[in-house]
Design an enzyme around this catalytic site. Structure first.
Site, PDB file in Angstrom:
ATOM      1  N   ASP A  50      63.317 -10.522 -80.603  1.00 52.91           N
ATOM      2  CA  ASP A  50      61.927 -10.810 -80.955  1.00 52.91           C
ATOM      3  C   ASP A  50      61.546 -12.224 -80.524  1.00 52.91           C
ATOM      4  OD1 ASP A  50      63.365 -12.186 -82.839  1.00 52.91           O
ATOM      5  OD2 ASP A  50      62.352 -11.328 -84.588  1.00 52.91           O
ATOM      6  N   SER A  51      62.520 -12.953 -79.932  1.00 54.29           N
ATOM      7  CA  SER A  51      62.197 -14.224 -79.262  1.00 54.29           C
ATOM      8  C   SER A  51      61.211 -13.980 -78.125  1.00 54.29           C
ATOM      9  CB  SER A  51      63.468 -14.887 -78.723  1.00 54.29           C
ATOM     10  OG  SER A  51      64.216 -13.962 -77.954  1.00 54.29           O
ATOM     11  N   GLU A 121      67.898  -8.953 -89.064  1.00 53.62           N
ATOM     12  CA  GLU A 121      68.239 -10.245 -89.665  1.00 53.62           C
ATOM     13  C   GLU A 121      68.528 -10.090 -91.157  1.00 53.62           C
ATOM     14  OE1 GLU A 121      65.366 -13.319 -88.788  1.00 53.62           O
ATOM     15  OE2 GLU A 121      65.527 -12.980 -86.625  1.00 53.62           O
ATOM     16  N   GLU A 187      73.826 -17.570 -85.948  1.00 53.95           N
ATOM     17  CA  GLU A 187      72.924 -18.531 -85.291  1.00 53.95           C
ATOM     18  C   GLU A 187      72.924 -19.856 -86.029  1.00 53.95           C
ATOM     19  OE1 GLU A 187      69.063 -17.072 -84.168  1.00 53.95           O
ATOM     20  OE2 GLU A 187      68.360 -19.079 -83.608  1.00 53.95           O
TER      21      GLU A 187
HETATM   22  O1  KIV Z   1      65.426 -12.846 -80.727  1.00 54.48           O
HETATM   23  C1  KIV Z   1      66.429 -13.351 -80.191  1.00 54.48           C
HETATM   24  O2  KIV Z   1      66.427 -13.713 -79.006  1.00 54.48           O
HETATM   25  C2  KIV Z   1      67.629 -13.528 -80.985  1.00 54.48           C
HETATM   26  C3  KIV Z   1      68.700 -14.375 -80.432  1.00 54.48           C
HETATM   27  C4  KIV Z   1      68.341 -15.793 -80.587  1.00 54.48           C
HETATM   28  C5  KIV Z   1      70.011 -14.061 -81.013  1.00 54.48           C
HETATM   29  O3  KIV Z   1      67.690 -13.043 -82.073  1.00 54.48           O
END
Ligand code: KIV
Length: 269
Positions: A50-51, A121, A187
């Site tokens: 979701d980044s 998460e 993380e």
């Molecule tokens: O959304 C993402 O890219 C992530 C990574 C930072 C592990 O959760």
């Protein structure tokens, strides 16, 4: 030591890699062209994170990306991927209400994208939900330590699991493992704590800002390969400067147009 030896990577390969002491490589991807390149390069897992909210859609946090948006991006990644195991994030608001909501969201991801697993998460508080998704036949990757969807309750982008909260880190890790996840992202936790969690668990740990003692590493590709020319977290190593290359290429293109030298004869019919 080389990575996983398989034509098509399955969750069992991550278990085997841990037993054999092989490190695993993970990159984010949100589109077909980058997915094809990373897959051909030999990455073991592609994470449609979701980044994408930050590095694709330009938003400040990950909180606003929707399941529909994630599904569009994830489809592009799976279409272009032959070998790597594709994992898709369950975005904020699509799993917290109830385990049923989470299972429905995970089913949509699996059915509409062709991905092989979902990532969620949370630790102890989300364990029951992980169990329900796993029981529905969907492989799960956990994500503990700093969890970006909780950035407001965690008080910003801060390292987790130092001293007082190191007990929480190990409790979260065990809860995720016992709930049936096959891997867990750690993380922004101290390297020593991540090493201890990795030794304690039988599932694969994937670190980001968690030192060198995890079973594998993940980075957001726009950070790792320098497409992002802005501020980057300390844990990022930059393997290329694609942002600068693109900037220079765009300037060269613009200059050729202004000079009347593009297109030339070879580029004309
Ligand atoms: O959304 C993402 O890219 C992530 C990574 C930072 C592990 O959760």
């Amino acid at each position: 030591m080389s990575g996983i030896d398989a034509k098509k990577i399955r969750t069992r390969h991550f278990r085997e890699a841990k037993v054999n002491g092989q490190k695993v490589s993970v990159l984010t991807s949100y589109d077909a062209l980058s997915a094809r390149i990373f897959d051909e390069a030999g990455v073991d897992m592609l994470l449609v994170g979701d980044s994408a909210a930050n590095v694709v859609l330009g938003r400040d946090t990950t909180l606003s990306i929707t399941l529909d948006e994630m599904i569009v991006l994830a489809k592009a990644v799976t279409i272009a991927t032959k070998r790597a195991l594709v994992v898709v994030d369950l975005p904020f608001g699509t799993y917290e209400v109830s385990p049923n909501q989470a299972v429905e969201s995970a089913i949509r991801i699996m059915r509409e994208t062709g991905a092989a697993a979902v990532k969620i998460e949370g630790g102890v508080e989300i364990a029951q939900t992980i169990r329900r998704i796993v029981d529905a036949g969907i492989p799960v990757v956990g994500h503990i330590g700093y969890t970006p969807q909780s950035e407001h309750s965690l008080g910003g982008h801060v390292v987790q699991g130092r001293d007082a909260s190191s007990g929480k880190l190990i409790a979260d890790a065990r809860a995720v493992e016992q709930a049936g996840a096959f891997a867990v992202v750690l993380e922004m936790v101290p390297a020593e704590a991540a090493r201890e969690v990795t030794e304690d668990l039988s599932i694969t740990t994937i670190g980001i800002g968690a030192g060198n003692g995890t079973d594998g590493q993940v980075l957001v590709w726009q950070d790792a390969f320098g497409l992002n020319r802005g501020k980057k977290p300390r844990f990022v190593r930059e393997y290329a400067t694609l942002g600068d290359s693109l900037h220079d290429a765009a300037q060269a293109y613009i200059a050729d147009i202004h000079a009347g030298t593009f297109p030339g004869e070879a580029e004309s019919f």
